[in-house]
Motif scaffolding. Structure first.
Motif, short mmCIF file in Angstrom:
data_model
loop_
_atom_site.label_atom_id
_atom_site.label_comp_id
_atom_site.label_asym_id
_atom_site.label_seq_id
_atom_site.Cartn_x
_atom_site.Cartn_y
_atom_site.Cartn_z
N HIS A 163 2.63 10.44 -23.33
CA HIS A 163 3.10 11.27 -24.42
C HIS A 163 2.24 12.53 -24.52
N GLY A 164 2.88 13.65 -24.53
CA GLY A 164 2.15 14.92 -24.62
C GLY A 164 1.77 15.44 -23.25
N ARG A 165 2.33 14.87 -22.24
CA ARG A 165 2.03 15.34 -20.88
C ARG A 165 3.32 15.78 -20.20
N VAL A 166 3.16 16.47 -19.09
CA VAL A 166 4.33 16.94 -18.33
C VAL A 166 4.05 16.79 -16.85
N THR A 167 5.08 16.80 -16.08
CA THR A 167 4.93 16.69 -14.63
C THR A 167 5.99 17.55 -13.94
N SER A 168 5.88 17.63 -12.66
CA SER A 168 6.83 18.48 -11.93
C SER A 168 7.75 17.63 -11.06
N TYR A 169 8.85 18.18 -10.70
CA TYR A 169 9.83 17.47 -9.87
C TYR A 169 9.20 17.07 -8.53
N GLY A 170 8.48 17.99 -7.95
CA GLY A 170 7.87 17.72 -6.64
C GLY A 170 6.87 16.59 -6.71
N ALA A 171 6.15 16.50 -7.82
CA ALA A 171 5.16 15.44 -7.96
C ALA A 171 5.83 14.08 -7.99
N ILE A 172 6.93 14.00 -8.69
CA ILE A 172 7.67 12.74 -8.76
C ILE A 172 8.26 12.41 -7.40
N ALA A 196 21.20 8.08 -18.84
CA ALA A 196 20.03 7.24 -19.06
C ALA A 196 19.14 7.86 -20.13
N GLU A 197 18.33 7.04 -20.70
CA GLU A 197 17.44 7.53 -21.76
C GLU A 197 16.10 7.89 -21.15
N VAL A 198 16.06 9.03 -20.54
CA VAL A 198 14.84 9.48 -19.88
C VAL A 198 14.34 10.77 -20.51
N PRO A 199 13.07 10.82 -20.82
CA PRO A 199 12.49 12.04 -21.40
C PRO A 199 12.43 13.17 -20.39
N ALA A 200 13.57 13.68 -20.06
CA ALA A 200 13.63 14.73 -19.04
C ALA A 200 12.89 15.98 -19.49
N HIS A 201 12.68 16.10 -20.77
CA HIS A 201 11.97 17.29 -21.27
C HIS A 201 10.52 17.31 -20.82
N ARG A 202 10.05 16.16 -20.34
CA ARG A 202 8.67 16.12 -19.85
C ARG A 202 8.60 16.50 -18.38
N VAL A 203 9.72 16.74 -17.80
CA VAL A 203 9.75 17.12 -16.39
C VAL A 203 10.12 18.60 -16.27
N VAL A 204 9.22 19.33 -15.68
CA VAL A 204 9.46 20.76 -15.53
C VAL A 204 9.21 21.16 -14.08
N ASN A 205 9.52 22.37 -13.76
CA ASN A 205 9.34 22.81 -12.38
C ASN A 205 7.86 23.09 -12.08
N ARG A 206 7.61 23.49 -10.89
CA ARG A 206 6.23 23.68 -10.42
C ARG A 206 5.50 24.75 -11.24
N ASN A 207 6.23 25.68 -11.77
CA ASN A 207 5.61 26.75 -12.55
C ASN A 207 5.41 26.36 -14.00
N TRP A 256 0.63 15.96 -15.31
CA TRP A 256 0.39 14.54 -15.09
C TRP A 256 0.92 14.15 -13.72
N ASP A 257 0.02 13.82 -12.84
CA ASP A 257 0.42 13.48 -11.48
C ASP A 257 0.54 11.97 -11.33
N PRO A 258 1.73 11.43 -11.16
CA PRO A 258 1.96 9.99 -11.02
C PRO A 258 1.19 9.41 -9.84
N ARG A 259 1.03 10.21 -8.83
CA ARG A 259 0.35 9.69 -7.64
C ARG A 259 -1.14 9.50 -7.92
N LYS A 260 -1.67 10.27 -8.85
CA LYS A 260 -3.09 10.15 -9.18
C LYS A 260 -3.29 9.24 -10.38
N GLU A 261 -2.47 9.44 -11.40
CA GLU A 261 -2.62 8.68 -12.64
C GLU A 261 -2.17 7.24 -12.44
N LEU A 262 -1.18 7.04 -11.62
CA LEU A 262 -0.73 5.67 -11.38
C LEU A 262 -1.49 5.12 -10.18
#
Length: 107
Positions: free
Chosen positions: A19-28, A51-62, A101-107
């Motif tokens: 919560h309060g974090r964001v990530t990029s499409y490429g990271a996912i 689906a009930e996905v917080p898409a607002h937390r996903v933004v582009n690389r910029n 928030w990088d899933p590859r690092k945080e997870l």
DNA sequence: GATTTGACTACTA
DNA sequence: GTAGTAGCCAAAT
């Protein structure tokens, strides 16, 4: 489970975004092993309407709210992010490098 | 079954 | 720094 398309994979990661974090499409995409295919994540987000996905937390690389145009409201995405403590201005996430928030690092 | 599209990213000029 | 093109792969038509 196995029959779950690419979407479910994306949903799982997106829902795991703190919560309060964001990530990029490429990271996912990279986390899913589809590195380079950030478009697939975007396509999954397109289905996220169902689906009930917080898409607002996903933004582009910029850190730009690229999917904002796909939301119901004009500034709905920005309001949701600000509601979580994310600073958004001009459709762009401020301190994106800090909120990233990088899933590859945080997870 | 082939073509088009798509909420991206990276490289090149 | 801005603009345009190519690459990516899966779903929808």
């Amino acid at each position: 489970m196995s029959s779950e398309g690419f979407f479910e994979q994306v949903y799982k990661v997106v829902e795991k975004i703190p919560h309060g974090r964001v990530t990029s499409y490429g990271a996912i995409a990279k986390y899913l092993g589809a590195s380079g295919s950030a478009r697939m994540v975007g396509w999954a987000m397109n289905a996220s309407k169902k689906a009930e996905v917080p898409a607002h937390r996903v933004v582009n690389r910029n850190g730009l709210l690229s999917g904002k145009h796909h939301f119901k409201g004009t500034h709905l995405m920005q309001q949701l992010l600000e509601s979580e403590g994310v600073v958004v201005k001009e459709n762009q996430v401020q301190q994106f490098d800090v909120l990233f928030w990088d899933p590859r690092k945080e997870l």
